[in-house]
Design an enzyme around this catalytic site. Structure first.
Site, PDB file in Angstrom:
ATOM      1  N   ARG A   1      14.691 -41.166 -20.547  1.00  0.00           N
ATOM      2  CA  ARG A   1      14.092 -40.668 -19.302  1.00  0.00           C
ATOM      3  C   ARG A   1      12.754 -41.365 -19.030  1.00  0.00           C
ATOM      4  NH1 ARG A   1      12.767 -34.536 -19.653  1.00  0.00           N
ATOM      5  NH2 ARG A   1      12.227 -34.892 -17.484  1.00  0.00           N
TER       6      ARG A   1
ATOM      7  N   GLU B   1      10.302 -35.064 -26.451  1.00  0.00           N
ATOM      8  CA  GLU B   1       9.892 -36.253 -25.694  1.00  0.00           C
ATOM      9  C   GLU B   1       8.681 -35.940 -24.825  1.00  0.00           C
ATOM     10  OE1 GLU B   1      12.292 -34.368 -24.862  1.00  0.00           O
ATOM     11  OE2 GLU B   1      12.419 -34.141 -22.707  1.00  0.00           O
ATOM     12  N   ASP B   2       8.616 -34.691 -24.344  1.00  0.00           N
ATOM     13  CA  ASP B   2       7.474 -34.318 -23.503  1.00  0.00           C
ATOM     14  C   ASP B   2       6.179 -34.234 -24.311  1.00  0.00           C
ATOM     15  OD1 ASP B   2       8.560 -32.243 -24.862  1.00  0.00           O
ATOM     16  OD2 ASP B   2       8.598 -30.833 -23.181  1.00  0.00           O
TER      17      ASP B   2
ATOM     18  N   ARG C   1       9.766 -28.499 -32.635  1.00  0.00           N
ATOM     19  CA  ARG C   1       8.599 -28.898 -31.852  1.00  0.00           C
ATOM     20  C   ARG C   1       7.324 -28.782 -32.686  1.00  0.00           C
ATOM     21  NH1 ARG C   1       9.943 -29.603 -26.411  1.00  0.00           N
ATOM     22  NH2 ARG C   1       7.956 -29.114 -25.456  1.00  0.00           N
TER      23      ARG C   1
END
Lengths: 728, 719
Positions: free
Chosen positions: A531, A635-636, A683
């Site tokens: 992305r 990814e964020d 996370r």
């Protein structure tokens, strides 16, 4: 008769005077000047010659345009050059084999490290250098694709008296089949020569190898070929590194002491000229210059009258305290030209005053040092106090901030020093795809500016203000879709409508959009990190990153985009998250709870500059991207790490009508990954893994949110531009 | 005194022969002559008129009047230049000394004509027009001194611009004859065409001891970095031909090669490129059928078609500048003048003024080896970058190439920057064209810092005599946790502040500063008492701000230490009917200013406001007793290029007691005055620096559905 004579005499006098006046101007002038100024030679500005218009040209136009030319073929000349300009006269074009850097038709800058032999002792510092290279994106284990070679032998300390000295280097490197007289080799060195001369000779023949050396002298420096590096200690951190000590800009920008020095005084030998004179500028008030004779084994043998008194005074002040409390720090040469105190004062935001004639400053190829240090002259030591006193407040403020910028961009860790060295060489090899001086010398520094992305300043998010331009008026929405498109009622279709309604969205019509999804779905199915691929279809500077199930309003998008235009180098988005330090686990924690501050903006709905796509895909190591792809998560967080590491600033949260993803998914059938505790634990781990790679925690907290000016105010709805945001 | 001289010379003939009268006439005459002499003397000695005197006395001099100097055959020859020379080894800094203006003094030797023993001049041209221009420019500049004892740099008047016209040995002897030569120490030579056949050295062949060389065409092997200066090869065409500046953008040709003496190997390479890429390339050569002379230098041909040179250069985006026998090419200057991006193919060439100019932004340097890849390389450059390069190229020409004056003064400035590095010009000053300099900002607080919370802020309250209101303000502000100090600026000279015992008791230090004059600018003075970075400027009637509101404002300021962070926002608008700016206090969706009735900002802006406010704004504000906040907004926006931050919903400062003040704010005349302020300031700044934004900062959980108890700033106030 008498009278006539007088008249005649007078007339003659007058005539003479006139004659003198008209024609003897020069003589008269000289006469007058002679009267006025006894000293000096003949004085006059450059005359306006009467015949200046008739002066010949320095060269005929033909001579200038029709170059005489030589019979010699340029190709032959270039070959002849590489035979002539060798060793101490090496330049990239004569001593470097460019063809090695473009194997298989592809240009690539790969660095190979010779394997170290078993009984080799490698010093701590050299081990760090090798680690930095091995972990960099340029490393290759295959010598055939390498463009640059780095020795496994420790060449950092070439002082024969030192314990780290490695003997017989000459013989060993001659044995290397790839040595090729040092072509395309890079040799690191911190210390060379020994008592009493400290010559710059490394004790072995480096041939045509590039030298990355500390304390380089301009005389031996091969411009455009060697790289001057700073002297760093074995405790210098591998990664991340401490931040500079400047946390705030006090006004007036003066500290307790104006100028300080605390160090050894050499009574004899090289470097003693300067070190022996430093005590002269000490005034005990605002200038503290302390020297001690107590160093070396037999100091008492050489000791002079000052020593005892100086030693006493020396003990009274603490070096660290002086570093913190001094505006300027003297950085005189030691036995060698560079010294540890250069980096120390740079970090401490104590503006270095250099007294080291002939020192080729670290990375002088690219760094504009006169904006960060005061370059003094050893011969003018006694002028130093008046010079630094004359530096105005504004300049002190600028110099001080500049020391911090350079420290954090290029010097705070071994990684940065080594990477800067490699990047400088790479810029030379691919000179037409390289950074200009502006990129090297302005925030965030050259290492974070990848010229392969673009060499145009306006294509980066950092330089808008410096160039006097503003970011573009349009954005591109990138939607991360994983579920196949089956019905027109899917949230993604709604999202597409909402986004394309925004007047800032750069896609022209709905037809086009459909085409885009088709393409993107295919691409994005494979990997999570994709992305953030720098896709060619992204032509605008702003990117709006979206998840397929994001619920947004057009006015929310518009408002966020306007905010982004004010903060183009940051992430601007909606749902915030936060990190914190967990003292019990001694690890970083991650929370998605509602808190009073945040440090992460989820990229499920966020604006940022497209350059970050490129950085994400090319700057970050493969290992981190693999982690993200494997877990389809984080990814964020990684993107937030990256952007905060670049800007040193938090992301920005903007007003939002509803809480993002708090509503149950309309389908209700698909499992929601973030409800999964496993997902959450991943996370947590990610945050720690990323912090580990960066070497520090780049995320920064923020306590505010940006809302429209009249947001939820008790004024007429008609006044409000973003009234949709307030609907429940 | 000119006429008086004439009169006195004619005097004697007019005097009658009368004994009684002639004494009087004699005395008159004598005194006239004497007066004339004195007047002349006065004029000569008068310090300001020295130059003009010199003008009219020396104007009449020709170059051929310069004294002749005969060089004995045996006169000494300097050593060849020492390649290891650097400023700290071969340059005598003591001559330059410490100097408050940080400017070197340059002396020019008077012109002499050197001839050898047989009377043959050392140079075939003597003083050239270009060298004369260069020396006149220097003598007219700030650098010049006529006092040889005070000079730091010496420039010989021996013209060595073109080595071809020199007799090497004799020129060297002439240099050594200069009275202050002293091994060439601190001497500067200008040379543009170095070397001679067959090998064309890249530096002047004249032995010159330690003299600095400003040379056109250095290679990396002859250039002594940090000592020599690389200069352009001046193109006389630039003086003859005027090429108006063209807007950057795509042009008819992509690549143009206009040089005439390109080596056949390169020409073959270029031909091949042309074959591959067709019309995008234009390869010009000398015209064969034209008559010789000056005209041929101004024409170029391709297959019989004639083009005007250098005008044709303006038709191309990129222009090839290939090395010839020499590295430095005059064509570079023509190309830059045409705003064409030079593609430089000259391995090892030190580009002109590369010490300070960033050539990567104005040119493309390609290794000679890669000539065949030129087209691909150039095609990969983004269009916008090409445009910027075109603009940059033209600017380099205008500023540094266009005349001998530009070349000479740039060279001196570079040497000046080395001697006074702490006063050196910055990268931006050297490289930014005026249009960028004008629109760009270099914020003095450029480092991204979020200062720690701990030092807190200093509240500065400007007051006149409203003691009661002041005390309430003090009590209110003292509740803010991060308040470090309170500073009351007592602006009333007629009345003393209340006794110490009467002031409210608060937990932080409270200082009162009495001012000498009742001026609004006193509120923005950088008082020593302000020890924190953060300043909260607050009026003595602002009591409606809650403690949470103020603390939150401080927290936001920490994240924007380079901006004004305030509460009620205001806007400037362009009034199309009136054609001028208008002040807007309506509650709009946009903000471009915040009121400083209560605003946080960096103490540095106090310093700027007091000492660096452009024009007469400061006095104007003091005289009108209004608009100090607008002035502050202008100042900060102008220097940082950023908008202020409005925090919280607060729209106005209202308080029960001061409705009158609010009434005044709404008053029409007040608004008109503030509109006038904006127009006045915009004209002084020469631009409208204010930035309009549509956002304000609220606490993260502001008005969110979340327990108020858990919010950091629950009491954020209202409108």
């Amino acid at each position: 008769m008498q009278a006539r004579k007088k008249y005649v005499l007078l007339g003659l006098c007058a005539c003479c005077w006139l004659v003198l006046f008209y024609w003897g101007g020069g003589v008269q002038l000289r006469l007058l000047r002679l009267l006025t100024r006894q000293r000096g030679e003949v004085v006059r500005p450059w005359p306006n010659w009467t015949d200046r218009a008739f002066l010949p040209r320095y060269a005929h136009l033909d001579e200038l345009q029709t170059d005489p030319g030589t019979a010699e073929s340029p190709r032959q000349r270039r070959q002849a050059w590489s035979a002539i300009y060798k060793d101490s006269r090496c330049r990239m074009e004569t001593c470097f084999d460019f063809s090695r850097c473009r194997r298989r038709g592809r240009e690539g800058f790969r660095v190979y490290i010779y394997p170290s032999e078993k009984n080799d002792h490698v010093s701590e510092s050299y081990r760090k250098i090798l680690t930095s290279i091995a972990e960099s994106r340029y490393y290759t284990s295959d010598p055939r694709e390498a463009c640059l070679f780095v020795l496994g032998i420790d060449t950092l300390d070439r002082d024969q008296l030192s314990g780290q000295f490695v003997p017989n280097v000459d013989e060993r490197i001659r044995g290397y089949p790839l040595w090729n007289d040092g072509r395309n080799h890079l040799i690191f060195n911190l210390y060379s020569g020994t008592w009493p001369n400290y010559t710059e000779d490394l004790g072995f023949n480096i041939g045509q190898a590039i030298l990355a050396k500390a304390s380089l002298n301009t005389e031996h420096f091969r411009p455009g070929f060697d790289v001057s590096i700073p002297l760093f200690s074995k405790d210098h951190p591998q990664k991340g590194g401490e931040r500079g000590w400047l946390v705030r800009n006090t006004i007036p920008p003066r500290r307790k002491y104006l100028l300080m020095f605390k160090g050894k005084r050499y009574l004899t030998g090289i470097g003693s000229d300067t070190r022996n004179a430093l005590h002269h500028i000490h005034n005990g008030k605002d200038i503290v210059s302390l020297t001690t004779c107590r160093h070396g084994k037999d100091w008492e043998k050489h000791k002079d009258a000052r020593c005892d008194h100086d030693n006493l005074e020396y003990e009274r002040f603490d070096y660290q305290e002086l570093l913190h409390n001094s505006t300027f720090c003297l950085v005189p040469r030691g036995r060698r030209l560079g010294s540890f105190r250069f980096l120390e004062s740079l970090q401490a935001a104590c503006i270095p005053v250099l007294l080291s004639n002939g020192w080729e400053l670290p990375f002088s190829d690219v760094i504009q040092w006169n904006q960060a240090v005061i370059e003094g002259d050893e011969r003018l030591l006694l002028q130093v106090p008046s010079t630094v006193r004359a530096v105005g407040n504004e300049r002190v403020l600028a110099l001080r901030q500049r020391t911090q910028m350079l420290w954090e961009a290029y010097f705070s860790s071994v990684d940065k020093i080594v990477l800067t060295t490699l990047e400088i060489i790479k810029d030379r090899v691919f000179s037409h795809i390289s950074r200009n001086k502006y990129m090297w010398n302005s925030l965030p520094g050259g290492l974070l500016v990848l010229p392969e992305y673009s060499t145009h300043l306006a294509h980066f998010p950092f330089y808008y203000l410096g160039l006097g331009i503003s970011p573009g008026q349009e954005f591109t929405a990138v939607i991360h879709a994983v579920s196949p498109l089956v019905s027109q009622s899917q949230p993604i279709m709604k999202l597409l409508q909402v986004v394309s309604k925004s007047k800032y969205c750069s896609q022209p019509g709905p037809d086009n959009i459909r085409l885009y999804i088709a393409r993107f779905t295919v691409v994005f199915l494979s990997q999570t990190t994709s992305r953030f691929l720098p896709h060619v279809a992204i032509e605008t500077e702003a990117v709006l990153s979206l998840d397929e199930d994001t619920v947004l309003l057009t006015s929310e998008v518009n408002f966020a985009f306007l905010v982004w235009r004010s903060f183009p180098e940051r992430i601007v988005g909606y749902p915030p998250r936060s990190h914190f330090w967990d003292p019990l686990k001694r690890a970083w924690g991650y929370t998605s709870k509602w808190t009073n501050d945040y440090s992460i903006i989820l990229t499920g709905a966020a604006f940022y500059h497209r350059y970050y796509h490129y950085l994400f895909s090319h700057y970050l190591p493969q290992s981190l991207r693999t982690l993200v792809d494997r877990t389809s998560n984080c990814e964020d967080i990684l993107m937030n790490f990256l952007v905060s590491a670049v800007t040193h600033l938090p992301p920005i949260k903007v007003a939002q009508r509803k809480q993002y993803k708090e509503l149950p998914s309309p389908q209700g059938t698909k499992s929601v990954p973030w409800a999964n505790p496993e997902h959450f634990n991943q996370r947590q781990e990610c945050v720690n893994t990323f912090a580990n790679w960066f070497g520090y925690m780049p995320l920064v907290h923020s306590q505010f949110r940006l809302d429209p000016v009249l947001f939820k105010d008790q004024v007429s709805v008609l006044r409000k531009k973003y009234k949709d945001l307030e609907r429940a | 005194m000119y006429p008086s001289g004439k009169y006195s010379s004619r005097g004697p003939a007019l005097i009658p022969r009368m004994k009684t009268k002639h004494r009087i006439y004699y005395i008159t005459l004598f005194s006239v002559v004497l007066l004339g002499l004195i007047a002349t003397g006065m004029f000569q000695f008068w310090p300001h008129s020295i130059e003009s005197t010199a003008d009219w006395t020396l104007d009449k001099r020709s170059v051929h009047d310069a004294p002749l100097v005969r060089l004995p055959v045996s006169s000494p020859i300097p050593e060849r230049g020492d390649l290891s020379c650097r400023m700290h080894t071969c340059f005598d800094v003591y001559r330059c000394g410490y100097n408050p203006k940080n400017r070197i003094k340059v002396y020019i030797y008077p012109l002499q004509r050197f001839v050898d023993d047989l009377g043959v001049p050392i140079s075939s041209t003597g003083l050239s027009r270009e060298y004369n221009d260069l020396l006149s420019a220097i003598s007219d500049s700030d650098f010049y001194t006529d006092d040889v004892t005070r000079a730091c740099l010496f420039i010989p008047s021996i013209d060595v611009l073109n080595q071809n016209s020199l007799r090497i040995r004799e020129t060297a002897q002439a240099l050594a004859m200069l009275p202050r030569w002293d091994k060439g120490m601190n001497h500067l030579l200008f040379n543009m065409l170095p070397g001679g056949p067959p090998d064309y050295n890249t530096a002047l062949d004249v032995p010159r001891d330690r003299a600095l060389l400003a040379g056109g065409g250095f290679s990396t092997w002859t250039y002594r970095q940090g000592y020599d200066v690389s200069i352009p090869v001046y193109s006389p065409l630039s003086a003859d031909v005027e090429l108006p500046e063209r807007q950057p953008g795509p042009r008819r040709y992509f690549i143009l090669s206009s040089q005439t003496a390109i080596h056949r190997e390169y020409r073959a390479e270029l031909e091949r490129l042309k074959e591959e890429n067709g019309e995008a390339l234009l390869l010009l050569d000398k015209c064969s059928n034209l008559s010789q002379g000056a005209a041929s230098a101004r024409k170029r041909c391709y297959k019989g078609q004639v083009y005007d040179y250098p005008q044709i250069l303006q038709e191309s985006s990129f222009c090839v500048v290939l090395r010839g026998a020499r590295l430095g090419q005059a064509a570079l200057s023509d190309v830059l003048q045409a705003g064409c991006v030079p593609v430089i193919l000259a391995d090892s060439y030190i580009l002109p003024f590369s010490e300070v100019l960033d050539w990567k932004r104005a040119s493309v340097v390609i290794p000679e080896e890669k000539l065949s890849e030129m087209y691909t390389i150039l095609k990969s450059i983004p269009h916008r970058q090409v445009e910027e390069m075109q603009r940059q190229a033209r600017w380099f020409w205008e500023a540094y190439f266009s005349s001998m004056k530009a070349i000479g003064l740039t060279t001196l400035q570079i040497i000046n920057d080395r001697i006074y590095p702490y006063a050196a010009r910055t990268y931006e000053q050297w490289n930014n064209p005026p249009v960028v300099k004008w629109s760009s900002v270099n914020s003095p607080l450029f480092l991204p810092l979020i200062p720690p919370r701990a030092p807190g802020f200093t509240a500065v309250v400007l007051t006149y005599d409203r003691v009661e209101s002041l005390f309430r303000v003090i009590t209110e502000i003292s509740k803010v946790p991060s308040l470090a100090k309170l500073l009351v600026v007592w602006n009333n000279q007629n009345k003393s502040p209340p006794e110490e015992s009467l002031w409210p008791k608060i937990g932080v230090p409270l200082k009162v500063v009495r001012t000498k004059e009742n001026k609004l600018s006193n509120r923005f003075f950088p008082y020593d008492e302000i020890e924190t970075e953060a300043v909260l400027a607050i009026d003595d009637d602002i009591i409606m701000l809650t403690s949470d509101e103020l603390q939150f404002g401080y927290e936001v300021w920490r994240e924007f230490p380079d901006r004004l962070v305030g509460y009620p926002g205001r806007l400037h608008l362009w009034d199309h009917e009136m054609g001028k700016w208008k002040y807007e206090s309506e509650w709009t969706n946009e903000v471009s200013m915040v009121l400083t009735g209560a605003a946080f900002y960096h103490k540095y802006f106090n310093y700027l406001y007091t000492y660096k406010m452009p024009g007469d704004i400061k006095n104007w504000v003091d005289a009108h007793m209004n608009c100090e906040d607008i002035a502050m907004n202008f100042l900060v926006a102008n220097i940082t290029g950023k908008a202020p931050i409005k925090v919280t919903p607060r729209k106005k400062f209202k308080c029960p007691e001061c409705t009158a003040i609010d009434g005044l704010s709404l008053d029409q005349t007040h608004m008109v005055e503030r509109s006038e302020c904006i127009n006045k300031f915009a004209s002084v700044f020469g631009t409208m620096p204010l930035k309009v934004v549509e956002h304000r900062a609220d606490p993260v959980l502001y008005k969110d559905d979340f327990p108020e108890k858990l919010k950091s700033f629950p009491n954020i106030g209202s409108l």
